[in-house]
Scaffold this active site. Structure first.
Site, PDB file in Angstrom:
ATOM      1  N   GLY A  95      37.016  55.415  31.692  1.00  0.00           N
ATOM      2  CA  GLY A  95      37.837  54.858  32.246  1.00  0.00           C
ATOM      3  C   GLY A  95      38.954  54.110  31.705  1.00  0.00           C
ATOM      4  O   GLY A  95      39.691  53.466  32.065  1.00  0.00           O
ATOM      5  N   SER A 146      41.922  55.773  31.277  1.00  0.00           N
ATOM      6  CA  SER A 146      43.120  56.642  31.409  1.00  0.00           C
ATOM      7  C   SER A 146      44.188  55.553  32.083  1.00  0.00           C
ATOM      8  O   SER A 146      45.432  55.745  31.977  1.00  0.00           O
ATOM      9  CB  SER A 146      42.955  57.651  32.436  1.00  0.00           C
ATOM     10  OG  SER A 146      42.340  57.041  33.695  1.00  0.00           O
ATOM     11  N   ARG A 147      43.868  54.345  32.310  1.00  0.00           N
ATOM     12  CA  ARG A 147      44.677  53.152  32.869  1.00  0.00           C
ATOM     13  C   ARG A 147      43.824  51.856  32.817  1.00  0.00           C
ATOM     14  O   ARG A 147      42.710  51.625  32.302  1.00  0.00           O
ATOM     15  CB  ARG A 147      44.928  53.447  34.391  1.00  0.00           C
ATOM     16  CG  ARG A 147      43.639  53.669  35.277  1.00  0.00           C
ATOM     17  CD  ARG A 147      44.206  53.893  36.732  1.00  0.00           C
ATOM     18  NE  ARG A 147      44.677  55.235  36.991  1.00  0.00           N
ATOM     19  CZ  ARG A 147      43.749  56.119  37.403  1.00  0.00           C
ATOM     20  NH1 ARG A 147      42.481  55.966  37.346  1.00  0.00           N
ATOM     21  NH2 ARG A 147      44.328  57.218  37.457  1.00  0.00           N
ATOM     22  N   ILE A 168      42.339  48.117  32.034  1.00  0.00           N
ATOM     23  CA  ILE A 168      41.695  47.488  31.203  1.00  0.00           C
ATOM     24  C   ILE A 168      41.286  48.341  30.201  1.00  0.00           C
ATOM     25  O   ILE A 168      41.430  48.108  28.640  1.00  0.00           O
ATOM     26  CB  ILE A 168      40.380  46.676  31.478  1.00  0.00           C
ATOM     27  CG1 ILE A 168      41.187  45.419  32.484  1.00  0.00           C
ATOM     28  CG2 ILE A 168      39.891  46.008  30.325  1.00  0.00           C
ATOM     29  CD1 ILE A 168      40.104  44.707  33.076  1.00  0.00           C
ATOM     30  N   ASP A 211      33.087  62.332  34.217  1.00  0.00           N
ATOM     31  CA  ASP A 211      32.736  61.684  35.405  1.00  0.00           C
ATOM     32  C   ASP A 211      31.459  61.217  34.941  1.00  0.00           C
ATOM     33  O   ASP A 211      30.212  61.779  34.334  1.00  0.00           O
ATOM     34  CB  ASP A 211      32.423  62.826  36.694  1.00  0.00           C
ATOM     35  CG  ASP A 211      31.988  61.763  37.702  1.00  0.00           C
ATOM     36  OD1 ASP A 211      31.333  60.957  37.649  1.00  0.00           O
ATOM     37  OD2 ASP A 211      32.036  62.369  38.850  1.00  0.00           O
ATOM     38  N   TYR A 215      28.239  45.440  45.720  1.00  0.00           N
ATOM     39  CA  TYR A 215      29.038  45.303  44.668  1.00  0.00           C
ATOM     40  C   TYR A 215      28.472  44.710  43.696  1.00  0.00           C
ATOM     41  O   TYR A 215      28.590  44.997  42.473  1.00  0.00           O
ATOM     42  CB  TYR A 215      30.470  45.160  45.057  1.00  0.00           C
ATOM     43  CG  TYR A 215      31.450  44.776  43.837  1.00  0.00           C
ATOM     44  CD1 TYR A 215      31.857  45.987  42.862  1.00  0.00           C
ATOM     45  CD2 TYR A 215      31.983  43.561  43.485  1.00  0.00           C
ATOM     46  CE1 TYR A 215      32.459  45.770  41.923  1.00  0.00           C
ATOM     47  CE2 TYR A 215      32.775  43.494  42.431  1.00  0.00           C
ATOM     48  CZ  TYR A 215      32.989  44.567  41.551  1.00  0.00           C
ATOM     49  OH  TYR A 215      33.771  44.455  40.624  1.00  0.00           O
TER      50      TYR A 215
END
Length: 279
Positions: free
Chosen positions: A12, A14-15, A17, A69, A163
């Site tokens: 993750g 690409s943006r 944190i 993914d 969550y």
């Protein structure tokens, strides 16, 4: 100790944190594998693996942009192998990829439930498993997972039980792997923000919260402190970003303050004893 020539595999990245941690490491001249799904611009989320790679290389790092993914076992194993072959090994795994849905039981459809479990808990387990052979061969290996302290109070579960289960599952990986991998000298820790962090996910899912969110740079700076410590001396911890930096002598956090000028709000899952220290 710094991260020069160290290889980080960041999910993750690409943006948000993940990208902030990558950029902090890149300032030392680190190698970064950007393992994320976004290869083309998203209509609501800024950043792709390619734009992240360009930012990393612009400040002195080396980047490998990989479409991954974390739900896909084959894709993860191939990306780990490609990273190790490209850079000559893997020193650090950062489990950052995560899905969020702050919904109660009635409002949480099973597709969303499965998505959070697959990305958060299963993805963390899968990436850690796939990276393990390479980390065992590294000089100062670390796994850092972006997940909260295991504070088993009903108030963290009742509003969004699905969550919470998914995020605490990531933390349970830290708890178990820290002990399991201790024999290999691999540090396994979790890091969580004291306050909300201004990311695309927060802006999209919790826009009111975003106005009271700190910059992702605080998480990157805290991660850097952890990842540059001797692995055999720091494992099995559930770190809070501001605590990490205060332990280094930092007292001024104004550079991370919310852009709106508002007071930063405490994040979810902060244990009562930590919240009390910060008022």
């Amino acid at each position: 100790m710094n991260l020069r020539h160290k290889t980080l595999f960041i999910t993750g990245a690409s943006r948000g944190i993940g990208l902030a941690i990558a950029l902090r490491a890149a300032r030392d001249g680190a190698n970064i594998a950007i393992a994320a799904k976004t290869a083309t611009p998203h209509p609501k989320l800024e950043g792709t693996i390619h734009s992240a790679a360009a930012e990393i290389e612009a400040i002195g790092g080396r980047a490998l942009a990989l479409v991954v993914d974390v739900r896909d076992e084959v894709a993860v194993e191939q990306a780990i192998a490609q990273t190790a072959a490209h850079f000559g090994g893997i020193d650090i795994l950062v489990n950052n990829a995560s899905a969020i849905s702050m919904t109660d039981t009635q409002a949480t459809d099973l597709k969303r439930y499965d998505l959070m479990q697959s990305i958060n808990t299963r993805g963390t387990f899968l990436c850690s498993k796939a990276a393990l052979p390479h980390l065992r061969a590294a000089a100062n290996p670390h796994i850092l997972t972006l997940s909260p302290p295991l504070d088993m109070q009903a108030k963290w579960f009742a509003p969004h039980v699905a969550y919470t289960i998914a995020k605490f599952g990531m933390s349970l990986c830290t708890l178990g792997h820290a002990e399991e991998f201790r024999q290999y000298g691999i540090a396994v820790n979790s890091l969580w923000p004291l306050t909300a962090i201004d990311t695309a996910a927060v802006r999209n899912k919790l826009p009111d919260f975003a106005a009271a969110s700190r910059s992702p740079a605080i998480m990157a700076d805290a991660a850097y402190v952890i990842l540059t410590k001797p692995a055999r001396e720091v494992s099995g911890n559930f770190f809070i970003d501001e605590d990490v930096l205060r332990a280094q002598g930092r007292t001024d956090f104004s550079m991370y303050a919310p852009r709106s000028g508002a007071k930063a709000e405490l994040d979810f899952f902060i244990p009562d004893e930590i919240a009390a220290r910060y008022g």
